[in-house]
Design an enzyme around this catalytic site. Structure first.
Site: not given
Ligand code: GAR
Length: 203
Positions: A12-13, A90, A109
């Site tokens: 979750g960066s 994902m 992406h």
């Protein structure tokens, strides 16, 4: 205000970068929901710390992808979400989401699409030996990493780079450009015309 939902599966960066940018710039954008398909993921802690509601689910608990996606769509509609932001989510999304949110769902992406689609795009580029890779932000359609491209930024791969250094360089770019693109969309500046995406100038 402009209402977004972030979907994530892992660290979750990117979620954090978006949240921090909105706060620092005092943007009129609200993260109304985090959707997470891995109940143990670190991104859930980040959302809780930020006071953002979380919908965490186990795909295995549902008979099909349509099952959990319909539940997600219901929550998004309840919260009147304007934009879905996939940030390290994902899994493929199906028509259940795409039908209701085409043009209102974006993904980031870690490659210059259409090169290196799917999983581990950074590792794929590193192993291939390309000298330039990068980051792509695009609208989400039914395919895997195939939707109309909003923004791309190149990242050079130097001879001495390790995969870890490349990952760092990619993430630095992601954390800068994803909040920027969200801000463009919230400002009504992004027009989708077929496969072409146009950015109108700031007023
Ligand atoms: C990001 O590098 C993102 O581009 C990638 O997952 C990472 C999530 O990191 N997404 C994909 O590969 C999608 N196919 P984060 O959880 O720290 O934001």
């Amino acid at each position: 205000s402009f209402r977004i939902a972030v979907f994530a599966s892992g660290s979750g960066s990117n979620f954090q970068a978006i949240f921090d940018h909105i706060n620092q710039q005092k943007l009129d954008i609200h993260i109304e929901l985090l959707v997470c398909d891995r109940p143990g993921a670190k991104v859930i802690e980040r959302a809780e710390k930020a006071g953002i509601p979380v919908f965490a689910f186990c795909p295995k608990d549902y008979p099909s992808r349509e099952g959990y996606e319909q539940e997600i769509v219901n929550k998004l509609q309840e919260k009147q979400i304007n934009l879905i932001v996939l940030a390290g989510y994902m899994r493929l999304v199906t028509d259940t989401l795409v039908k209701s949110y085409y043009g209102k769902m974006i993904n980031i992406h870690p490659s210059l699409l259409p090169s290196f689609t799917g999983l581990d795009a950074i590792g794929q580029a590193f192993e291939y030996g390309v000298k330039v890779t990068g980051v792509t932000v695009h609208f989400v359609d039914n395919g895997m990493d195939t939707g109309p491209i909003i923004k791309q930024e190149p990242v050079n791969i130097h001879e001495t780079d390790t995969i870890e250094e490349l990952e760092q360089n990619i993430h630095k770019v992601e954390h800068r450009i994803y909040p920027e693109v969200i801000d463009w969309i919230a400002g009504g500046r992004v027009k989708l015309e077929g496969r072409k995406v146009r950015l109108t100038p700031k007023k």
